[in-house]
Design an enzyme around this catalytic site. Sequence first.
Site, PDB file in Angstrom:
ATOM      1  N   HIS A   1      -3.849 -33.257  17.725  1.00  0.00           N
ATOM      2  CA  HIS A   1      -2.688 -34.058  18.113  1.00  0.00           C
ATOM      3  C   HIS A   1      -1.529 -33.174  18.545  1.00  0.00           C
ATOM      4  O   HIS A   1      -0.379 -33.627  18.579  1.00  0.00           O
ATOM      5  CB  HIS A   1      -2.285 -34.962  16.955  1.00  0.00           C
TER       6      HIS A   1
ATOM      7  N   GLU B   1      -4.421  -6.570  15.024  1.00  0.00           N
ATOM      8  CA  GLU B   1      -3.965  -5.249  14.590  1.00  0.00           C
ATOM      9  C   GLU B   1      -5.122  -4.246  14.662  1.00  0.00           C
ATOM     10  O   GLU B   1      -4.914  -3.058  14.864  1.00  0.00           O
ATOM     11  CB  GLU B   1      -3.395  -5.315  13.150  1.00  0.00           C
TER      12      GLU B   1
ATOM     13  N   GLY C   1      -4.704  -1.872   5.010  1.00  0.00           N
ATOM     14  CA  GLY C   1      -3.899  -3.006   4.549  1.00  0.00           C
ATOM     15  C   GLY C   1      -4.549  -4.351   4.822  1.00  0.00           C
ATOM     16  O   GLY C   1      -4.642  -5.210   3.944  1.00  0.00           O
ATOM     17  N   ARG C   2      -5.037  -4.543   6.039  1.00  0.00           N
ATOM     18  CA  ARG C   2      -5.601  -5.862   6.406  1.00  0.00           C
ATOM     19  C   ARG C   2      -7.010  -6.072   5.861  1.00  0.00           C
ATOM     20  O   ARG C   2      -7.625  -7.095   6.130  1.00  0.00           O
ATOM     21  CB  ARG C   2      -5.544  -6.044   7.924  1.00  0.00           C
TER      22      ARG C   2
ATOM     23  N   LYS D   1       9.476  -0.633  14.146  1.00  0.00           N
ATOM     24  CA  LYS D   1      10.034  -0.312  12.813  1.00  0.00           C
ATOM     25  C   LYS D   1      11.096   0.772  12.937  1.00  0.00           C
ATOM     26  O   LYS D   1      12.165   0.684  12.341  1.00  0.00           O
ATOM     27  CB  LYS D   1       8.925   0.226  11.894  1.00  0.00           C
TER      28      LYS D   1
ATOM     29  N   LYS E   1       0.839  -1.205   0.000  1.00  0.00           N
ATOM     30  CA  LYS E   1       0.000   0.000   0.000  1.00  0.00           C
ATOM     31  C   LYS E   1       0.874   1.255   0.000  1.00  0.00           C
ATOM     32  O   LYS E   1       0.677   2.168  -0.779  1.00  0.00           O
ATOM     33  CB  LYS E   1      -0.914  -0.028   1.226  1.00  0.00           C
TER      34      LYS E   1
ATOM     35  N   GLU F   1      10.661  -4.534   4.355  1.00  0.00           N
ATOM     36  CA  GLU F   1      10.740  -5.949   3.972  1.00  0.00           C
ATOM     37  C   GLU F   1      10.395  -6.115   2.491  1.00  0.00           C
ATOM     38  O   GLU F   1      11.099  -6.783   1.726  1.00  0.00           O
ATOM     39  CB  GLU F   1       9.753  -6.797   4.795  1.00  0.00           C
TER      40      GLU F   1
HETATM   41  O1  LIG Z   1       1.143  -2.725   2.287  1.00  0.00           O
HETATM   42  P1  LIG Z   1       2.253  -2.095   3.048  1.00  0.00           P
HETATM   43  O2  LIG Z   1       2.196  -0.604   3.031  1.00  0.00           O
HETATM   44  O3  LIG Z   1       3.582  -2.610   2.586  1.00  0.00           O
HETATM   45  O4  LIG Z   1       2.081  -2.513   4.564  1.00  0.00           O
HETATM   46  C1  LIG Z   1       2.135  -3.842   4.970  1.00  0.00           C
HETATM   47  C2  LIG Z   1       1.605  -4.034   6.353  1.00  0.00           C
HETATM   48  O5  LIG Z   1       2.344  -3.266   7.277  1.00  0.00           O
HETATM   49  C3  LIG Z   1       1.490  -2.756   8.281  1.00  0.00           C
HETATM   50  O6  LIG Z   1       1.382  -1.402   8.091  1.00  0.00           O
HETATM   51  C4  LIG Z   1       2.007  -3.051   9.654  1.00  0.00           C
HETATM   52  O7  LIG Z   1       3.364  -2.867   9.752  1.00  0.00           O
HETATM   53  C5  LIG Z   1       0.177  -3.449   8.055  1.00  0.00           C
HETATM   54  O8  LIG Z   1      -0.888  -2.749   8.547  1.00  0.00           O
HETATM   55  C6  LIG Z   1       0.183  -3.622   6.583  1.00  0.00           C
HETATM   56  O9  LIG Z   1      -0.747  -4.584   6.175  1.00  0.00           O
END
Ligand SMILES: O=P(O)(O)OC[C@H]1O[C@](O)(CO)[C@@H](O)[C@@H]1O
Length: 532
Positions: free
Chosen positions: A369, A338, A252-253, A498, A194, A200
């Site tokens: 199990h 979240e 995002g979620r 972060k 987003k 990452e």
């Molecule tokens: O889509 P982006 O901006 O890379 O964010 C990834 C994820 O990181 C977050 O902001 C949390 O670190 C989530 O809410 C989101 O889904």
Amino acid sequence: MTQIWNRLQDHRKAQGDRRIESLFDADRATDYRVQADGLTFDYSKTMIDADARNLLLDLVGPVAARRDAMFAGERINETEGRAVLHTALRNLSGSVTVDGQDVMPAVRDTHARMSDFARRVRDGGFSGQGGRITDVVNIGIGGSDLGPAMAVLALAPFHDGPRTHFVSNVDGADIADTLKGLDPATTLVIVASKTFTTIETMTNAQTARDWMAKAVADPGAQFVALSSAKGKAAEFGIDEARVFGFEDWVGGRYSVWGPIGLSLMLAVGPDAFDEFLAGGAAMDAHFRTAEPAQNLAVMLALTGIWHHQICGYPTRAVLPYDNRLMRLPAYLQQLEMESNGKRVAMDGSDLPVVSGPVVWGEPGTNGQHAFYQLIHQGTMPVPCEFILAARGHEADLAHHHILLAANCLAQSEALMRGRSLDEARALMADKGLTGAELERQARHRVFPGNRPSTTLLIDQLTPFTLGQIVALYEHRVFVEGVILGINSFDQWGVELGKELALQVEPLLKGEDAPGHDASTEALAALIRGMRG
Ligand SMILES: O=P(O)(O)OC[C@H]1O[C@](O)(CO)[C@@H](O)[C@@H]1O
């Protein structure tokens, strides 16, 4: 509101050690369930009785207005000043205005572009520099990974597009293991972010690009971007024809319904993807119109509130008896934790009650199990949310499915019923034990029972029913959030870690990095030493 919380607490205390089974009269099994659009939510195996239900329903007063504000495009995400309109992504024929502007033409346009692109990839109209696309790698994390990753697995019987892979972790092992064996010349890389700044995702995207550059003349031509930050995608070198954007009012979620769902669309095709959207839209219609007591999302939320805020059970297990829903617990962890893991209310005041629970789980019967021992005999009850489809997809393996369903029902029965000391003693006597040894062995075989569970029953896992389930949980989180007074749509709690990671990085490189605590400095020194 405080009064209702207090009355609920008092009512719970008054229930004392009454057992769930004692609540069953001739009608409870049908009275304490909600059925809508082919879904059944059974909450009869809980300690929710008539008084508890009435009190819980008194909590939902503020929900309708907030719900209508959300669907109307008001800025209900007050700490970020944003509307919350992921529902618009699945109700394509509607019209919603934000700041006086109808947002739907752009939503429909992006959906049409995605569908066209997915069709071309699937039929070979769009190909890689070495031929038809065989593999799709979605690079994203959190909401830009969990939704499509969960849904692609869930809809495996409908998967007739290219193979789909997901890379999320900044651990190089993730991308290395994924790219190993793939042909760069026939791989499409989707960078799903987003913000297009997540460290990452951007690190993995660059690694994928370097990998691709070694094999093809124009690596950018096999990249797609899904983002709200179209400019940043362009800076990364992705042609705007392959950038699918969305607005900041998609959290995002909550984003699997739009461009972030492209990997799912490529896997199952635009028509099945639209069925998924239709399932979500059907759940929206139900949520908006059903009376609270007959509303799946409301009753799922109230059951959660009863168990966590009133009974004080700290965790909630989600147990899908469906192997293809194996990633649903992880998906719900982000959605619920979240969204509702907050300690202050929307107005900045401390929450009057505890925030959302720890959500976890694994598919049945595997979990049986592994951790069900604790669920049955540990000292802390774990409310269990079973999810079951009446029919599997493997017609020739129907006997597997009967066993699966029998296990699901048996677990909820065992949790409620338990096994008494007398029953355990009789078992030990049958084995020939007597006296103190019989007593000792019998105590180990007692199941206290009276442990609550709910069951969500669907007909079969399809794109439509998956859409219903995901939207149902979204609205459940929404209802819980409104009742708690939380803003379910921000996530400030992820920021500090972060920021500090950026400050710890120089420490690991042996650069000057003041301001860290002694433990962090000592660990970093050890790591530097081990790395040589
Ligand atoms: O889509 P982006 O901006 O890379 O964010 C990834 C994820 O990181 C977050 O902001 C949390 O670190 C989530 O809410 C989101 O889904």
